[in-house]
Write an enzyme that holds these catalytic residues in place. Structure first.
Site, PDB file in Angstrom:
ATOM      1  N   SER A 143     -15.478   9.088 -20.634  1.00 46.98           N
ATOM      2  CA  SER A 143     -14.880  10.410 -20.801  1.00 46.98           C
ATOM      3  C   SER A 143     -15.583  11.437 -19.912  1.00 46.98           C
ATOM      4  CB  SER A 143     -14.986  10.815 -22.271  1.00 46.98           C
ATOM      5  OG  SER A 143     -14.425  12.078 -22.443  1.00 46.98           O
ATOM      6  N   GLY A 144     -14.805  12.134 -19.094  1.00 50.03           N
ATOM      7  CA  GLY A 144     -15.369  13.147 -18.197  1.00 50.03           C
ATOM      8  C   GLY A 144     -15.717  12.618 -16.818  1.00 50.03           C
ATOM      9  N   THR A 148      -8.474  11.547 -14.946  1.00 45.52           N
ATOM     10  CA  THR A 148      -7.260  12.352 -14.929  1.00 45.52           C
ATOM     11  C   THR A 148      -7.148  13.132 -13.619  1.00 45.52           C
ATOM     12  OG1 THR A 148      -7.278  12.476 -17.317  1.00 45.52           O
ATOM     13  CG2 THR A 148      -6.009  14.158 -16.186  1.00 45.52           C
ATOM     14  N   ASN A 193     -15.910  16.457 -22.477  1.00 43.75           N
ATOM     15  CA  ASN A 193     -15.035  16.880 -21.392  1.00 43.75           C
ATOM     16  C   ASN A 193     -14.164  18.049 -21.852  1.00 43.75           C
ATOM     17  OD1 ASN A 193     -13.176  17.091 -19.330  1.00 43.75           O
ATOM     18  ND2 ASN A 193     -12.428  14.985 -19.473  1.00 43.75           N
ATOM     19  N   SER A 196     -10.274  16.787 -22.040  1.00 43.02           N
ATOM     20  CA  SER A 196     -10.288  15.345 -22.335  1.00 43.02           C
ATOM     21  C   SER A 196      -8.901  14.843 -22.744  1.00 43.02           C
ATOM     22  CB  SER A 196     -11.293  15.089 -23.454  1.00 43.02           C
ATOM     23  OG  SER A 196     -11.431  13.713 -23.652  1.00 43.02           O
ATOM     24  N   SER A 197      -8.479  13.750 -22.139  1.00 40.36           N
ATOM     25  CA  SER A 197      -7.200  13.144 -22.523  1.00 40.36           C
ATOM     26  C   SER A 197      -7.369  12.543 -23.908  1.00 40.36           C
ATOM     27  CB  SER A 197      -6.828  12.021 -21.560  1.00 40.36           C
ATOM     28  OG  SER A 197      -6.966  12.438 -20.229  1.00 40.36           O
ATOM     29  N   GLY A 425     -11.287   7.747 -21.797  1.00 45.58           N
ATOM     30  CA  GLY A 425     -12.454   6.949 -21.441  1.00 45.58           C
ATOM     31  C   GLY A 425     -13.287   6.580 -22.654  1.00 45.58           C
ATOM     32  N   GLU A 427     -15.981   6.459 -25.311  1.00 45.65           N
ATOM     33  CA  GLU A 427     -16.726   7.614 -25.817  1.00 45.65           C
ATOM     34  C   GLU A 427     -17.571   7.290 -27.036  1.00 45.65           C
ATOM     35  OE1 GLU A 427     -13.664  10.564 -26.266  1.00 45.65           O
ATOM     36  OE2 GLU A 427     -13.033   9.815 -28.208  1.00 45.65           O
TER      37      GLU A 427
HETATM   38  P1  ATP Z   1     -11.314  11.713 -20.422  1.00 44.60           P
HETATM   39  O1  ATP Z   1     -11.532  10.255 -20.643  1.00 44.60           O
HETATM   40  O2  ATP Z   1     -12.097  12.552 -21.396  1.00 44.60           O
HETATM   41  O3  ATP Z   1      -9.905  12.111 -20.337  1.00 44.60           O
HETATM   42  P2  ATP Z   1     -11.485  11.940 -17.513  1.00 44.60           P
HETATM   43  O4  ATP Z   1     -12.169  10.785 -16.892  1.00 44.60           O
HETATM   44  O5  ATP Z   1     -10.018  11.987 -17.451  1.00 44.60           O
HETATM   45  O6  ATP Z   1     -12.036  12.086 -19.009  1.00 44.60           O
HETATM   46  P3  ATP Z   1     -11.313  14.386 -16.006  1.00 44.60           P
HETATM   47  O7  ATP Z   1     -10.610  15.234 -16.981  1.00 44.60           O
HETATM   48  O8  ATP Z   1     -10.552  13.804 -14.895  1.00 44.60           O
HETATM   49  O9  ATP Z   1     -12.097  13.259 -16.814  1.00 44.60           O
HETATM   50  O10 ATP Z   1     -12.541  15.180 -15.357  1.00 44.60           O
HETATM   51  C1  ATP Z   1     -13.348  16.069 -16.096  1.00 44.60           C
HETATM   52  C2  ATP Z   1     -13.631  17.332 -15.299  1.00 44.60           C
HETATM   53  O11 ATP Z   1     -14.464  17.018 -14.184  1.00 44.60           O
HETATM   54  C3  ATP Z   1     -12.387  17.951 -14.675  1.00 44.60           C
HETATM   55  O12 ATP Z   1     -11.777  18.855 -15.550  1.00 44.60           O
HETATM   56  C4  ATP Z   1     -12.956  18.649 -13.445  1.00 44.60           C
HETATM   57  O13 ATP Z   1     -13.528  19.868 -13.809  1.00 44.60           O
HETATM   58  C5  ATP Z   1     -14.102  17.746 -13.038  1.00 44.60           C
HETATM   59  N1  ATP Z   1     -13.699  16.784 -11.974  1.00 44.60           N
HETATM   60  C6  ATP Z   1     -13.334  15.497 -12.114  1.00 44.60           C
HETATM   61  N2  ATP Z   1     -13.056  14.923 -10.933  1.00 44.60           N
HETATM   62  C7  ATP Z   1     -13.247  15.859  -9.995  1.00 44.60           C
HETATM   63  C8  ATP Z   1     -13.122  15.906  -8.558  1.00 44.60           C
HETATM   64  N3  ATP Z   1     -12.744  14.837  -7.857  1.00 44.60           N
HETATM   65  N4  ATP Z   1     -13.404  17.059  -7.919  1.00 44.60           N
HETATM   66  C9  ATP Z   1     -13.803  18.144  -8.617  1.00 44.60           C
HETATM   67  N5  ATP Z   1     -13.947  18.175  -9.960  1.00 44.60           N
HETATM   68  C10 ATP Z   1     -13.671  17.055 -10.653  1.00 44.60           C
HETATM   69 MG    MG Z   2      -8.560  12.171 -18.828  1.00 50.03          MG
END
Ligand code: ATP
Ligand code: MG
Length: 733
Positions: A143-144, A148, A193, A196-197, A425, A427
């Protein structure tokens, strides 16, 4: 002496040419500018290698981490392990996803440009077009870690670079605009996050034979609906509630009977953090409103949808008081009034359903009054049911808008599909419940798929090339998947058994049965064994699973209830009578007459994951492995302990070992010959024979020793990076 150093990006290798005519190879990476002799000499050291297979010491985890660190320091967040892309979340906008960046990666060979998400996007797209094989991009990480974000960037890449379909750009807009809507309803701020999805998503993008996106379809997986009624400290409810309150027009809020202040709603105050600095609910609201209209929501649909969102908030504010017999009575008439209007149900029927339970015994209906605790439970169950069913409805509605509906093409004939997997992800929280159990099981499942497919495809490549395969030992998490999903003996089976057992089944009897059945399993820790096995004790109602990604202690409280996922009959009846067009689709009258018990939540989830695996197995996979650099969500912080842990559980070292399997580098004969033919008089300037024979002549001339390489059917395999570097260094300008 003035320095004249030139950088030539040539795939993994960049040639640094010194003023005196000699040259040295370094590794090509974005943003490397050689300005001094010193920097020229250390270019390779400074930015690390852009494919881990080129690491000299490829079995060393320390070298792996060091390479990630160097690149991260230089804002180079992407690195390959062969075709697998490893990405480290930068937590800052690096300005690397512009239209120019997209163009740079279009139609270019994977290894000829620095690693990038767009390189994967383009490779996948070209395979789809030229080989006409369905593709799937699997994005994983905790997660994070950035799954996404990566999914969104991929979609953006396709939307902007693919040709428009003859139906115009509408599909592309819809594909893009489905995202903010689904995120508003399905994402939330957690401790891990801020966005977070809280549901799993698999999205198909469908392309026609010209490579234009023409349709799409989304499958969603188990929304974490308990969040609707409860959030842990420091977490929020789903974004949509805050967006509506912050951004909704005065008139809209008045109609919905809502106040702006989130503190007024009990379902929004539990986590005590309505405001989040990284989130602008007001502007997000505008984006969502606009997106809704792009995906075919008319004003009436939006009105109906917002009525439901508002009704959940009002439901949360329904209070009960006990009468003399300790039976619950609704005390908040005002809320009932709003609910009656928003849900479009009969007020007294709703009130009765919130305070009584209807049982049918021997054909007769009996109404049994609820006490305070039961009434609160019924209210929360209703809020969860309304929200989660509306979410499913939303996905269906989006699917209708994305559907490929060209009358000229009545079927899916001639189209190819690209699937994007973006799930929640792995967690671990202080307190982990049924939801984390499902989320982490889902991650186990995808990890297993990754292991099977990467190993399989590597093995196939070696076999196809006629190169002897040396098996690499790796951590196989199948044993943990089995522990969860096996028939009769798996955790889900035991949970279902307890849920179906009439009488006195409770969360604790489930735990007892679980302990009895699986106590000897190496990945399961019971109360009695806790200290011995993991040196951390367990509370009474807890069990611990040793997941591939780490150990997680689950509290069984609520497991039976969440798995049963039942709604009292009279609440169902009330909802089936709703005249809100969305709710009347969500609550189907057939449910009332259907005698068959619905499948439990965990069993449904398990079945949907099996289906997902099947879908993915039928496609050509590409992988993006996301890493989270620190727990503080901060840019520039590289927390080595945290990263090492992820490298371990994502199986990246094994992945690398398998990829190398003794060979650091492989390249098609044509490409190899083309690049190095100038080093041998017999192959320069042209070689007329088969490229393979040309390569044989070339490497003999270069003095390659037999242990340094192997010749496959179409490719040369080079064992050590230093052999390749020496060859590269030998190239003259
Ligand atoms: P979860 O499992 O909780 O959904 P996730 O893997 O989908 O987590 P994201 O929501 O994609 O996580 O990323 C978390 C935060 O990190 C985003 O909101 C953004 O602020 C930052 N982030 C992620 N990837 C990037 C990137 N490539 N460039 C800049 N910032 C990023
Ligand atoms: Mg996500």
């Amino acid at each position: 002496m003035a320095l004249q150093v030139e950088l030539i990006p040539t795939g993994e290798i960049i040639r640094v040419v010194y003023p005196h005519g000699t040259c040295k190879s370094a590794l090509g990476s974005d943003g490397v500018r050689i300005t001094s002799m010193e920097s020229a000499l250390t270019a390779r050291d400074r930015v690390g290698v852009q494919d881990f297979v080129l690491l000299e010491n490829f079995t060393s985890e320390a070298a792996f981490i060091e390479n990630l660190r160097r690149r991260f320091r230089e804002n180079l967040i992407y690195t390959y392990i062969g075709p697998v892309l490893v990405s480290v979340n930068p937590y800052r906008d690096l300005q690397i996803y512009s239209r120019q960046h997209m163009e740079r990666y279009r139609g270019v060979s994977f290894y000829e440009v620095p690693p990038h998400l767009f390189a994967v996007a383009d490779t996948v797209y070209r395979a789809l077009r030229t080989e006409r094989r369905d593709q799937a991009v699997l994005i994983s990480g905790e997660s994070g870690a950035g799954k996404t974000e990566a999914t969104k960037r991929l979609l953006q890449f396709y939307a902007e670079t693919c040709p428009a379909s003859e139906r115009g750009g509408a599909v592309r807009d819809r594909l893009l605009q489905s995202n903010p809507v689904l995120e508003a309803f399905g994402n939330a701020k957690t401790l891990r996050n801020d966005n977070s999805s809280r549901f799993g998503k698999y999205m198909d993008v469908q392309f026609d034979f010209k490579g234009a996106p023409v349709g799409g379809h989304i499958l969603s997986y188990l929304l974490e609906k308990s969040r609707v009624v409860h959030q842990n400290h420091g977490e929020r409810n789903f974004h949509i509630f805050y967006q509506l309150l912050e951004g909704g027009e005065e008139e809209t809020l008045r109609r919905l009977g809502l106040e702006r202040n989130p503190q007024s709603y009990l379902y929004l105050v539990k986590g005590q953090c309505a405001k989040v600095t990284s989130i602008n609910d007001k502007s997000d609201w505008k984006v969502v409103r606009k997106a809704l209209s792009v995906i075919d929501f008319n004003e009436d649909d939006i009105e109906d949808l917002l009525s439901i969102v508002a009704s959940v908030l009002h439901l949360g504010n329904i209070h009960f008081a006990a009468d003399e017999q300790s039976n619950a009575q609704v005390t908040t008439e005002n809320q009932v009034k709003y609910l009656t209007r928003l849900l479009q149900v009969d007020g007294s029927m709703l009130k009765e359903a919130l305070t009584h339970r209807k049982i049918i015994a021997k054909g007769e209906e009996l109404l049994s009054p609820l006490n305070l605790e039961q009434a609160a439970y019924a209210r929360d169950a209703l809020a969860k049911a309304i929200y989660s069913r509306t979410f499913s409805w939303l996905v269906n509605k989006i699917n209708r808008s994305l559907a490929f509906k060209d009358p000229e093409f009545p079927s899916w004939r001639g189209t190819t599909v690209l699937g994007l997997v973006d799930i929640y992800g792995f967690e671990v929280f202080q307190h982990n419940s049924f939801e984390q159990f499902c989320i982490n099981y889902c991650n186990e499942k995808l990890q297993q798929l990754f292991i099977e497919l990467t190993l399989k495809s590597e093995q196939e490549e070696y076999e196809a090339e006629g190169i002897a395969w040396e098996p690499v030992p790796y951590l196989n998490n199948k044993i943990i998947c089995d522990l969860v999903e096996e028939k009769f003996k798996g955790i889900i089976s035991i949970l279902d058994e307890e849920c179906l057992r009439p009488g006195d089944a409770t969360d604790l009897t489930f735990l007892e049965k679980l302990e009895d059945t699986v106590k000897h399993h190496p990945h399961f820790v019971t109360h009695k064994l806790a200290d011995q096995r993991t040196r951390k004790s367990l509370g009474r109602g807890e069990f611990r699973l040793l997941h591939y990604a780490g150990e997680v202690t689950y509290s069984v409280t609520g497991f039976l209830d969440k798995n049963n996922d039942l709604l009292f009959r009279n609440l169902k009846e009330t909802m089936c009578s709703s005249e809100n067009p969305i709710l009347s689709q969500c609550f189907d009258r057939n449910e009332l007459t259907d005698k068959k018990r619905p499948e439990t939540a965990a069993t449904q989830f398990k079945a949907s994951l099996f289906q997902l695996v099947e879908i993915l197995m039928s496609k050509e996979p590409a992988y993006i492995r996301c890493i989270k650099p620190n727990d503080a969500k901060q840019p520039g912080r590289f927390d080595e302990v945290l990263i090492r842990h992820q490298v371990k559980y994502l199986g990246l070292m094994e992945n690398l070992r398998v990829r190398r399997a003794g060979f650091a580098y492989r390249r098609k004969y044509e490409n190899f010959l083309q690049r190095y033919k100038s080093l041998c008089p017999e192959t320069w300037p042209t070689w007329d024979g088969r490229p393979q024979d040309g390569v044989s002549v070339l490497i003999q001339h270069l003095g390659y020793k037999p242990e340094e390489y192997k010749l496959g059917k179409t490719k040369i395999f080079i064992r050590f990076p230093k052999t390749l570097f020496a060859t590269e260094d030998a190239l003259e300008m």
